[in-house]
Scaffold this motif. Structure first.
Motif, PDB file in Angstrom:
ATOM      1  N   GLY A   1       0.804  -1.225   0.000  1.00 53.48           N
ATOM      2  CA  GLY A   1       0.000   0.000   0.000  1.00 53.48           C
ATOM      3  C   GLY A   1       0.839   1.278   0.000  1.00 53.48           C
ATOM      4  N   LYS A   2       2.155   1.140   0.104  1.00 56.50           N
ATOM      5  CA  LYS A   2       3.024   2.322   0.066  1.00 56.50           C
ATOM      6  C   LYS A   2       3.581   2.511  -1.339  1.00 56.50           C
ATOM      7  CE  LYS A   2       2.767   2.909   4.530  1.00 56.50           C
ATOM      8  NZ  LYS A   2       1.498   3.573   4.894  1.00 56.50           N
ATOM      9  N   ARG A   3       3.817   3.755  -1.688  1.00 55.52           N
ATOM     10  CA  ARG A   3       4.441   4.063  -2.976  1.00 55.52           C
ATOM     11  C   ARG A   3       5.855   4.545  -2.727  1.00 55.52           C
ATOM     12  NH1 ARG A   3      -0.717   6.751  -4.270  1.00 55.52           N
ATOM     13  NH2 ARG A   3      -1.879   5.382  -5.684  1.00 55.52           N
ATOM     14  N   VAL A   4       6.792   3.965  -3.470  1.00 55.54           N
ATOM     15  CA  VAL A   4       8.201   4.301  -3.296  1.00 55.54           C
ATOM     16  C   VAL A   4       8.783   4.763  -4.633  1.00 55.54           C
ATOM     17  CG1 VAL A   4      10.480   3.374  -2.686  1.00 55.54           C
ATOM     18  CG2 VAL A   4       8.476   2.686  -1.361  1.00 55.54           C
ATOM     19  N   LEU A   5       9.474   5.874  -4.596  1.00 58.10           N
ATOM     20  CA  LEU A   5      10.200   6.395  -5.762  1.00 58.10           C
ATOM     21  C   LEU A   5      11.693   6.215  -5.511  1.00 58.10           C
ATOM     22  CD1 LEU A   5      10.829   8.253  -8.265  1.00 58.10           C
ATOM     23  CD2 LEU A   5      10.571  10.200  -6.699  1.00 58.10           C
ATOM     24  N   VAL A   6      12.413   5.708  -6.505  1.00 58.85           N
ATOM     25  CA  VAL A   6      13.866   5.586  -6.392  1.00 58.85           C
ATOM     26  C   VAL A   6      14.511   6.186  -7.647  1.00 58.85           C
ATOM     27  CG1 VAL A   6      15.827   3.998  -6.139  1.00 58.85           C
ATOM     28  CG2 VAL A   6      13.630   3.415  -5.082  1.00 58.85           C
ATOM     29  N   THR A   7      15.512   7.056  -7.471  1.00 64.31           N
ATOM     30  CA  THR A   7      16.334   7.444  -8.622  1.00 64.31           C
ATOM     31  C   THR A   7      17.636   6.658  -8.534  1.00 64.31           C
ATOM     32  OG1 THR A   7      17.571   9.282  -7.602  1.00 64.31           O
ATOM     33  CG2 THR A   7      15.396   9.811  -8.565  1.00 64.31           C
ATOM     34  N   ALA A   8      18.172   6.265  -9.690  1.00 63.08           N
ATOM     35  CA  ALA A   8      19.370   5.423  -9.683  1.00 63.08           C
ATOM     36  C   ALA A   8      20.199   5.633 -10.938  1.00 63.08           C
ATOM     37  CB  ALA A   8      18.964   3.952  -9.576  1.00 63.08           C
TER      38      ALA A   8
ATOM     39  N   ALA B   1       9.906  -3.438  -3.611  1.00 63.56           N
ATOM     40  CA  ALA B   1       8.874  -4.203  -4.332  1.00 63.56           C
ATOM     41  C   ALA B   1       8.613  -5.539  -3.643  1.00 63.56           C
ATOM     42  CB  ALA B   1       9.293  -4.419  -5.783  1.00 63.56           C
ATOM     43  N   LEU B   2       9.676  -6.209  -3.202  1.00 58.09           N
ATOM     44  CA  LEU B   2       9.507  -7.495  -2.506  1.00 58.09           C
ATOM     45  C   LEU B   2       8.731  -7.308  -1.205  1.00 58.09           C
ATOM     46  CD1 LEU B   2      13.031  -9.118  -3.058  1.00 58.09           C
ATOM     47  CD2 LEU B   2      10.841  -9.955  -3.962  1.00 58.09           C
ATOM     48  N   ARG B   3       8.849  -6.127  -0.605  1.00 54.63           N
ATOM     49  CA  ARG B   3       8.124  -5.842   0.642  1.00 54.63           C
ATOM     50  C   ARG B   3       6.738  -5.276   0.377  1.00 54.63           C
ATOM     51  NH1 ARG B   3      13.007  -3.519   4.476  1.00 54.63           N
ATOM     52  NH2 ARG B   3      11.240  -2.759   5.700  1.00 54.63           N
ATOM     53  N   GLY B   4       6.294  -5.313  -0.878  1.00 53.61           N
ATOM     54  CA  GLY B   4       4.900  -5.002  -1.197  1.00 53.61           C
ATOM     55  C   GLY B   4       4.637  -3.613  -1.708  1.00 53.61           C
TER      56      GLY B   4
ATOM     57  N   ALA C   1       5.009  13.370  -6.358  1.00 54.83           N
ATOM     58  CA  ALA C   1       3.774  13.981  -5.855  1.00 54.83           C
ATOM     59  C   ALA C   1       2.918  12.988  -5.070  1.00 54.83           C
ATOM     60  CB  ALA C   1       2.985  14.559  -7.028  1.00 54.83           C
ATOM     61  N   ARG C   2       2.926  11.716  -5.481  1.00 53.41           N
ATOM     62  CA  ARG C   2       2.052  10.758  -4.799  1.00 53.41           C
ATOM     63  C   ARG C   2       2.833   9.603  -4.155  1.00 53.41           C
ATOM     64  NH1 ARG C   2       0.619   6.651  -7.982  1.00 53.41           N
ATOM     65  NH2 ARG C   2       1.943   6.530  -9.811  1.00 53.41           N
ATOM     66  N   CYS C   3       4.074   9.860  -3.750  1.00 58.45           N
ATOM     67  CA  CYS C   3       4.804   8.757  -3.119  1.00 58.45           C
ATOM     68  C   CYS C   3       4.883   8.937  -1.597  1.00 58.45           C
ATOM     69  CB  CYS C   3       6.186   8.569  -3.731  1.00 58.45           C
ATOM     70  SG  CYS C   3       7.420   9.709  -3.117  1.00 58.45           S
ATOM     71  N   ASP C   4       5.156   7.838  -0.896  1.00 58.83           N
ATOM     72  CA  ASP C   4       5.323   7.860   0.559  1.00 58.83           C
ATOM     73  C   ASP C   4       6.801   7.979   0.940  1.00 58.83           C
ATOM     74  OD1 ASP C   4       2.466   7.218   1.417  1.00 58.83           O
ATOM     75  OD2 ASP C   4       2.886   5.618  -0.015  1.00 58.83           O
ATOM     76  N   ILE C   5       7.647   7.274   0.181  1.00 60.52           N
ATOM     77  CA  ILE C   5       9.094   7.312   0.437  1.00 60.52           C
ATOM     78  C   ILE C   5       9.792   7.589  -0.895  1.00 60.52           C
ATOM     79  CG2 ILE C   5      11.128   5.965   1.127  1.00 60.52           C
ATOM     80  CD1 ILE C   5       9.288   4.201   2.844  1.00 60.52           C
ATOM     81  N   ALA C   6      10.719   8.541  -0.907  1.00 57.01           N
ATOM     82  CA  ALA C   6      11.510   8.823  -2.112  1.00 57.01           C
ATOM     83  C   ALA C   6      12.982   8.663  -1.766  1.00 57.01           C
ATOM     84  CB  ALA C   6      11.238  10.228  -2.622  1.00 57.01           C
ATOM     85  N   VAL C   7      13.670   7.821  -2.527  1.00 60.96           N
ATOM     86  CA  VAL C   7      15.087   7.564  -2.292  1.00 60.96           C
ATOM     87  C   VAL C   7      15.878   8.043  -3.506  1.00 60.96           C
ATOM     88  CG1 VAL C   7      16.829   5.821  -1.776  1.00 60.96           C
ATOM     89  CG2 VAL C   7      14.490   5.521  -0.912  1.00 60.96           C
TER      90      VAL C   7
END
Ligand code: CTP
Ligand code: CA
Length: 224
Positions: A12-19, A49-52, A90-96
Motif C-alpha cells: 500500500g506504500k508508494r516508493v520512488l527511487v532514482t538510480a 517491491a519485494l516488501r509489497g 507527488a504521490r509517493c510515501d518514500i523517495a530515495v
C-alpha cells in the motif's frame, strides 16, 4: 503477512527511487557522466517491491536488468530525471535519491559531431552550466513524503552528510565513503545512516541488505 519469507510491510506504500548516472550530451557522440553502476538504487527498488510497495524507479543508463515488479522509467539527462521524478514524487510515501546526477552539463550541446584539432578548437573547451539538484528541489517541496538522499564523500563523510541533510531538507542521508575500494560497482558497501536523531553505523554488507536497512529506517519516518 509474509510471502516467501518476506514481510510485506510496505504493502500500500508508494516508493520512488532514482538510480544510476545521468548522461549530458556534448554532441551526438560524446557525453559527460558520473561513475555509478546503479546497483545500490536498483537494490532498494527491488527490496521495496519485494516488501509489497508500488515502486517507480527512475534510472539513468546502466548495465543492469530492470528489477522485477518495478515500474522502471529510463532517462538520460538530469533534467529528464527531474521531470520523471517530480511526477512520481507527488504521490509517493518514500523517495530515495540514489542517482549519481551529473552536477554540470554542457551549456550548448552541439547538434553535429565536433571535430578534434579543429582550427577553432571546438573540443578543447566545453562550457558547463549547473544542473538542477533533484533531491534538493523535491526535498524542499515535500509535504508528507519521507525523503532519503545519498552522499558520496571522500573526506569528512558524516559532517558532509549532515550538511546535505539540512540543505536538501532530507529525512535521512545514506553516507558512503568513496575514497577506498568500496562503493562503485561493488556488490557490498559500508554506509552510515545520518538523520536528525543521530548516526547509525552500518557494517559492511551486501547492497541488498543495506537496501532493507535503509527502508526499515525510512519507514519509521512515515507519519502514522
Ligand atoms: N543529487 C540530485 N541532483 C543533483 C545532484 C545530487 O538529486 N543534481 C542528489 C544525489 O542523488 C544524492 C545527493 O543529492 O542523493 C547528494 O549527491 P552528492 O553528489 O553527494 O552531493 P552534491 O550535493 O551534488 O554535492 P557535491 O557533489 O559537490 O559533493
Ligand atoms: Ca554531486
Amino acid at each position: 503477512l509474509r510471502v516467501l519469507g518476506v514481510e510485506r510491510d510496505l504493502q500500500g506504500k508508494r516508493v520512488l527511487v532514482t538510480a544510476g548516472p545521468t548522461v549530458e550530451a556534448i554532441d551526438p557522440v560524446r557525453y559527460l557522466t558520473n561513475r555509478s553502476s546503479g546497483k545500490m538504487g536498483y537494490a532498494i527498488a527491488q527490496a521495496a517491491a519485494l516488501r509489497g510497495a508500488e515502486v517507480t524507479l527512475v534510472s539513468g543508463p546502466t548495465a543492469l536488468d530492470a528489477p522485477r515488479g518495478v515500474r522502471t522509467v529510463a532517462v538520460e539527462s538530469a533534467r529528464e530525471m527531474l521531470a520523471a521524478a517530480e511526477e512520481a514524487f507527488a504521490r509517493c510515501d518514500i523517495a530515495v535519491f540514489a542517482a549519481a546526477v551529473s552536477d554540470m552539463r554542457p551549456k550548448n550541446p552541439a547538434s553535429r559531431k565536433l571535430k578534434k584539432g579543429a582550427a577553432d578548437a571546438e573540443l578543447s573547451t566545453i562550457e558547463l552550466v549547473e544542473n538542477p539538484d533533484i533531491l534538493s528541489t523535491l526535498g524542499n517541496a515535500k509535504t508528507s513524503q519521507v525523503v532519503v538522499g545519498f552522499a558520496a564523500e571522500t573526506d569528512d563523510v558524516i559532517e558532509n552528510a549532515q550538511v546535505k541533510l539540512s540543505k536538501k531538507n532530507a529525512d535521512m542521508i545514506v553516507a558512503n565513503d568513496v575514497g577506498g575500494s568500496l562503493g562503485f560497482g561493488t556488490d557490498d558497501n559500508k554506509v552510515w545512516l545520518v538523520s536528525a536523531d543521530g548516526v547509525l553505523d552500518v557494517p559492511r554488507l551486501a547492497k541488498s541488505e543495506i537496501a532493507d536497512i535503509v527502508l526499515d529506517r525510512a519507514a519509521r519516518f512515515i507519519e502514522k
